[in-house]
Design an enzyme around this catalytic site. Structure first.
Site, PDB file in Angstrom:
ATOM      1  N   LEU A  27       0.767  -1.035  -0.155  1.00 36.52           N
ATOM      2  CA  LEU A  27       0.242  -0.133   0.257  1.00 36.52           C
ATOM      3  C   LEU A  27       0.784   1.146  -0.024  1.00 36.52           C
ATOM      4  CD1 LEU A  27      -2.908  -0.774   2.511  1.00 36.52           C
ATOM      5  CD2 LEU A  27      -2.803  -0.965   0.211  1.00 36.52           C
ATOM      6  N   CYS A  28       0.089   2.254  -0.312  1.00 34.94           N
ATOM      7  CA  CYS A  28       1.014   3.814  -0.255  1.00 34.94           C
ATOM      8  C   CYS A  28       1.492   3.803   0.971  1.00 34.94           C
ATOM      9  CB  CYS A  28      -0.260   4.745  -0.555  1.00 34.94           C
ATOM     10  SG  CYS A  28       0.154   6.353  -0.195  1.00 34.94           S
ATOM     11  N   PRO A  29       2.839   4.417   1.172  1.00 35.82           N
ATOM     12  CA  PRO A  29       3.554   5.122  -0.119  1.00 35.82           C
ATOM     13  C   PRO A  29       4.645   3.885  -0.533  1.00 35.82           C
ATOM     14  CG  PRO A  29       4.572   5.511   1.892  1.00 35.82           C
ATOM     15  CD  PRO A  29       3.369   4.632   2.301  1.00 35.82           C
TER      16      PRO A  29
END
Lengths: 172, 79
Positions: free
Chosen positions: B16-18
């Site tokens: 997932l981000c980042p």
């Protein structure tokens, strides 16, 4: 035409002077806000920006070792209530720690990166972390009680100088 | 048209981000200018983030697309 070209050149040089830089003031000491702060910092550094994070007041908890702080009676009392980055609760729905547990479980099950790992990643990517001297003095938090990733302590003038040369400045 | 070799294949699935952007930023430093990095990911945020990252850093987005749940993209190191 030549004058316009010169003006464009001057303007573009000014833009270069501003620098591809992000300054962030981390005032808050909650899990969700800390996640946002370190997420943005790592993302910006990964996108090639120079990133400086200033930690002040409750934000100092996000760069504090688990050690107890405080020298005076009130300082030690405050120290009992200060967390480190792993023990921060969310800004809403903490319910005396149940919310923190729930958030950690959900982040784990969705494979989101824990905030302490994001913080370590920020250091790896060259994010500069500075702590606010005044709030350290008031809250009786010593330099040795902050993690080694912190590169130094600074005041408002140092923060403003960095912010003045930044394209983006955030207060979290 | 210069010859392009795929220097690296990144598996960013489940991240997932980042992290996808961070891994790409770390990986691009390990390949030579002109080399291609191919990657697979599952976080739909990647569809917006990778093109934005390329615009910010100046590296070339060669392709990006989604088939079912898998997002594939290729980025060339420009400088």
């Amino acid at each position: 035409m030549a004058a316009v070209a010169t003006q464009v050149e001057v303007l573009s040089r000014q833009q270069v002077d501003t620098g591809n830089k992000l300054t962030m003031i981390v005032f808050s000491g909650e899990m969700d806000r800390a996640i946002a702060a370190f997420n943005i910092a790592t993302g910006a550094a990964a996108s090639g920006m120079d990133v400086t994070m200033f930690f002040t007041f409750w934000g100092l908890q996000t760069i504090k070792k688990p050690a107890r702080t405080g020298r005076s009676l009130m300082g030690r009392m405050l120290g009992w209530f200060l967390n480190d980055v792993d023990s921060l609760g969310p800004s809403k729905m903490n319910f005396g720690g149940a919310g923190r547990w729930m958030f950690k479980q959900m982040m784990k099950s969705h494979n989101a990166t824990p905030v302490a790992e994001l913080r370590a990643l920020a250091t790896d990517l060259g994010v500069k972390m500075l702590a606010c001297q005044m709030s350290m003095d008031v809250m009786e938090i010593g330099r040795e009680q902050l993690i080694d990733d912190v590169q130094g302590v600074a005041g408002v003038a140092a923060m403003l100088e960095e912010a003045a040369h930044s394209k983006i400045t955030l207060f979290i | 048209m210069e010859a392009t070799r795929t220097a690296l294949v990144l598996d960013l699935k489940g991240l997932l981000c980042p992290i996808p952007v961070v891994k790409l930023a770390q990986a691009i430093k390990t390949v030579q200018v002109g080399d291609l990095i191919e990657a697979t990911a599952t976080d739909p945020g990647v569809l917006a983030d990778i093109p934005a990252w390329c615009r910010s850093t100046g590296h070339e987005l060669v392709s990006i697309g989604r088939a079912e749940k898998i997002i594939r993209f290729a980025v060339r190191r420009v400088k």
